[in-house]
Structures are given as structure tokens and as C-alpha cells.
Design an enzyme around this catalytic site. Structure first.
Site, short mmCIF file in Angstrom:
data_model
loop_
_atom_site.label_atom_id
_atom_site.label_comp_id
_atom_site.label_asym_id
_atom_site.label_seq_id
_atom_site.Cartn_x
_atom_site.Cartn_y
_atom_site.Cartn_z
N LYS A 111 0.82 -1.22 0.00
CA LYS A 111 0.00 0.00 0.00
C LYS A 111 0.85 1.26 0.00
CE LYS A 111 -4.45 -1.32 1.94
NZ LYS A 111 -5.50 -0.87 2.86
N LYS A 194 -4.55 -9.37 -6.42
CA LYS A 194 -5.88 -9.61 -5.86
C LYS A 194 -6.86 -8.54 -6.32
CE LYS A 194 -5.90 -7.16 -1.47
NZ LYS A 194 -6.36 -7.04 -0.12
N LYS A 197 -10.85 -3.08 -3.93
CA LYS A 197 -11.65 -1.86 -4.02
C LYS A 197 -10.78 -0.68 -4.44
CE LYS A 197 -13.90 -2.58 0.42
NZ LYS A 197 -12.77 -2.68 1.37
P1 AMP Z 1 -10.86 -5.00 2.80
O1 AMP Z 1 -11.54 -4.71 1.53
O2 AMP Z 1 -9.37 -4.91 2.67
O3 AMP Z 1 -11.41 -4.26 3.97
O4 AMP Z 1 -11.13 -6.54 3.10
C1 AMP Z 1 -12.29 -7.03 3.76
C2 AMP Z 1 -12.30 -8.56 3.74
O5 AMP Z 1 -12.38 -9.03 2.39
C3 AMP Z 1 -11.06 -9.20 4.33
O6 AMP Z 1 -11.44 -10.37 5.05
C4 AMP Z 1 -10.24 -9.55 3.13
O7 AMP Z 1 -9.38 -10.65 3.38
C5 AMP Z 1 -11.32 -9.93 2.13
N1 AMP Z 1 -10.86 -9.71 0.75
C6 AMP Z 1 -10.50 -8.52 0.20
N2 AMP Z 1 -10.14 -8.67 -1.10
C7 AMP Z 1 -10.26 -10.00 -1.36
C8 AMP Z 1 -10.04 -10.81 -2.54
N3 AMP Z 1 -9.63 -10.27 -3.67
N4 AMP Z 1 -10.28 -12.14 -2.44
C9 AMP Z 1 -10.72 -12.70 -1.29
N5 AMP Z 1 -10.94 -12.00 -0.15
C10 AMP Z 1 -10.73 -10.67 -0.18
#
Ligand code: AMP
Ligand code: TRP
Length: 333
Positions: A111, A194, A197
Site C-alpha cells: 500500500k 488480488k 476496491k
Molecule cells: P478490505 O476490503 O481490505 O477491507 O477486506 C475485507 C475482507 O475481504 C477481508 O477479510 C479480506 O481478506 C477480504 N478480501 C479482500 N479482497 C479480497 C479478494 N480479492 N479475495 C478474497 N478476499 C478478499
């Protein structure tokens, strides 16, 4: 009963990765565990967020979680900044975690990018706040996507060092729960990155709020290779884009990649992508309707989140106060 905690950042619309890797696995836990789910706005501002957008996205994320099946009656759903125990315990953890530990965090490196000197100090101590989120509830089970594994290991190191340094047996061990065929959903533009968002390209992800046309366009344009689909999962090795699309269809239809290949092996991507579009649209349309309905009545949504924060605070505040006592902070009398 085992207490479950997880969080998600309101840094944008939830993606298919968030849904398949995390949110969808949270839904059944409401019936089997005491479940606490949190929209982590404090974590979101570790990188710049426009204030108006942040407020809007925080409500939108809460609505999306409810639309995906989190029921504020059966779980505790709230906004992180509403419960002060998180930041209070995070400060203590800033003083427990070692710089050497934080220096190993790959998410910070990703990041912060090339200009690490310009990253916020919040981004650096992000994992300490995450440890506090979980441990101020004495939660022991944390369902997340695969990318959070390292942060949970750090949380265990913090809990252990706190217990050791203060000679207590206060914080429990955390167990990561990384489930399913889609624990890691990849970008539609690059099967080695990955889905996120915060990716600058909207074409790289499916947002839960994308309509039929947007989903169709993104899937049709998704990067693939020229070979037809293999008949067996071993044929997906070294084909990250193919593996990703097969994994998405398996997850969304509740089956395993081998079954998807049994049915679609030998097909070209043109035909396969149409199947995937229909499955995605069918699955996401009811969720989108529910998000719109919930956002139409922000006062009702806010009231549910206030109740969630009250319930969360009732658990978190006493645990945080005990941690402060262990450290030697004098209680305010
Ligand atoms: P975040 O968007 O970083 O707040 O992630 C929220 C949840 O979504 C966390 O448990 C992450 O591990 C999961 N997550 C985010 N991106 C992915 C992805 N591309 N594949 C699987 N899980 C994801
Ligand atoms: N860091 C997590 C992510 O980006 C979100 C998060 C914050 C979290 N606090 C948490 C996840 C506590 C699990 C438990 O995905």
C-alpha cells in the site's frame, strides 16, 4: 460460545472478492457463534479518504453487509469509530508491537508503494489497530480472506508479548478462519494481483453494485489466454486468469472447481464467460435491490448501527479497561 470478529474497510463499494472471500462466510456464523462485524472507518483513513465520500461509503458498506445476509438482530454490526475501546487498546498495542515486526508486513509495503516516506504513520501501525479490534472483544475466531493471514499472526504475537511482559494470561489466541474456494479472488485484468476496491482500474473488479451491463462488459473484457478450458483442475496451473474465473463460478454456484470443469471443460472462454455473467447477475441482483432499499431510509439504518455500537461497547469497554489496569493506568474515580 466462541466469539467471532471480523471487519471490512469502507474505502469503496464492496467487491466480489470481499463478498466471496469474507462476507459470504460470515453469514452462517451468526447462527453458530456470537458474531461481531465492524465497518472499519479508522482503518480506511490510513490512506486519504474524501470526508463526504467516507461518510457515504460507510453507510453503503453497512447496507451492503445487511443486504448480503448479516442480520443486526442475530449479530452485532457497528461502525468502528463509534466504540472508543478500539483506539484506546490500539495505543497500548503500539507500545507492545516492535518496529521489526511491522517492517515485515507485506500489506504495508504494497500500500505504501515506492514512496514509503510519504505513507501515513497510521498505515504503518494499521495491524496494531486490527489486533485491538479483535482482542478488545476477546474474540478468538476471525474469518477473513487469505490476504489478512499475516496480520492475524502479528495479532497473536502482540497478545503473547502483552501477556508475557505483564505476567498475565489475559488475551486469548486468535484462530484465523480462511475458507472456501474463493479465499483469494484475483483481478480481472491480472490474475496474479488480488481484486481490490482500491485498484485504480474499475475494470479489474466486479462491484456488488454493478448492473447487468457493467458485469457483462467487465467479464467479457476480462483477461484470459487463448486455450480452451481444461477438463481437470491440474490444467489450470500456470493459467492464473482461467483459474480465477473458474473459481468465481464455482464459488457463486456453491460447487468445486472440478465440477465446473466437468461441465465446461473444452469450452472456449467466449461461451464460458456468458455462463459466468448470468450466474453473477442472478446472484447479485437481489442483493443490489436490498442495498437500494436500505439506503432509502438512512435514519432506520443509522438506528440499527447505533444499537450495534451499544452492544459492542458493552463487551469492549470492560475488557479494554482491564487491559489499562494491567498496564498500570490509574482508573478515573
Ligand atoms: P478490505 O476490503 O481490505 O477491507 O477486506 C475485507 C475482507 O475481504 C477481508 O477479510 C479480506 O481478506 C477480504 N478480501 C479482500 N479482497 C479480497 C479478494 N480479492 N479475495 C478474497 N478476499 C478478499
Ligand atoms: N484489515 C482488514 C482488511 O483490510 C480489515 C480489518 C480491520 C479486520 N480490523 C479487522 C479484519 C479485524 C478482521 C478482524 O481486510
Amino acid at each position: 460460545m466462541t466469539r467471532v470478529f471480523s471487519g471490512i474497510q469502507p474505502s469503496g463499494v464492496p467487491t466480489l472478492g470481499n463478498y466471496l472471500g469474507a462476507i459470504r462466510n460470515w453469514v452462517p456464523m451468526q447462527d453458530t457463534h456470537e458474531s461481531i462485524f465492524c465497518v472499519v472507518d479508522l482503518h480506511a483513513i490510513t490512506v486519504w479518504q474524501d470526508p463526504k465520500e467516507l461518510a457515504r461509503q460507510t453507510r453503503e458498506m453497512a447496507a451492503a453487509l445487511i443486504a448480503c445476509g448479516l442480520d443486526p438482530k442475530r449479530c452485532t454490526l457497528f461502525i468502528q469509530s463509534h466504540v472508543h475501546a478500539h483506539t484506546r487498546l490500539a495505543w497500548i498495542f503500539n507500545c507492545v508491537a516492535r518496529l521489526g515486526w511491522l517492517n515485515r508486513m507485506t500489506q504495508f509495503k504494497d500500500k505504501a508503494g515506492k514512496d514509503r516516506e510519504a505513507a501515513s504513520s497510521g498505515l504503518y501501525v494499521y495491524p496494531n489497530l486490527m489486533a485491538a479490534d479483535i482482542l478488545t472483544y476477546h474474540a478468538t475466531m476471525v474469518p477473513v480472506g487469505d490476504d489478512q493471514r499475516q496480520h492475524l499472526e502479528l495479532a497473536n504475537d502482540i497478545a503473547e508479548k502483552f501477556n508475557h511482559d505483564y505476567g498475565v494470561d489475559f488475551f486469548p489466541r486468535i484462530e484465523p478462519l480462511i475458507q472456501g474456494v474463493a479465499a483469494r479472488v484475483m483481478s480481472l485484468r491480472d490474475g496474479t494481483k488480488k481484486m481490490s476496491k482500491s485498484d485504480p482500474s474499475d475494470q479489474s473488479r466486479i462491484n456488488l453494485t454493478d448492473d447487468h451491463d457493467a458485469i457483462a462488459l467487465k467479464i467479457r473484457r476480462a483477461k484470459t489466454d487463448p486455450e480452451p478450458l481444461p477438463d481437470h483442475v491440474s490444467g489450470l496451473e500456470a493459467r492464473p486468469e482461467a483459474r480465477n474465473l473458474v473459481g468465481i463460478l464455482a464459488a457463486i454456484t456453491g460447487t468445486m472447481p472440478e465440477n465446473v470443469l466437468r461441465e465446461h471443460g473444452g469450452k472456449g472462454f467466449g461461451a464460458f464467460k456468458e455462463v459466468l455473467v448470468e450466474a453473477l447477475v442472478g446472484h447479485l441482483t437481489p442483493i443490489q435491490r436490498e442495498i437500494t432499499r436500505l439506503l432509502d431510509d438512512p435514519a432506520a439504518l443509522d438506528a440499527q448501527l447505533r444499537l450495534g455500537a451499544d452492544r459492542a461497547e458493552a463487551i469492549a469497554a470492560p475488557i479494554c479497561a482491564r487491559a489499562e489496569g494491567i498496564v498500570g493506568f490509574l482508573p478515573r474515580r
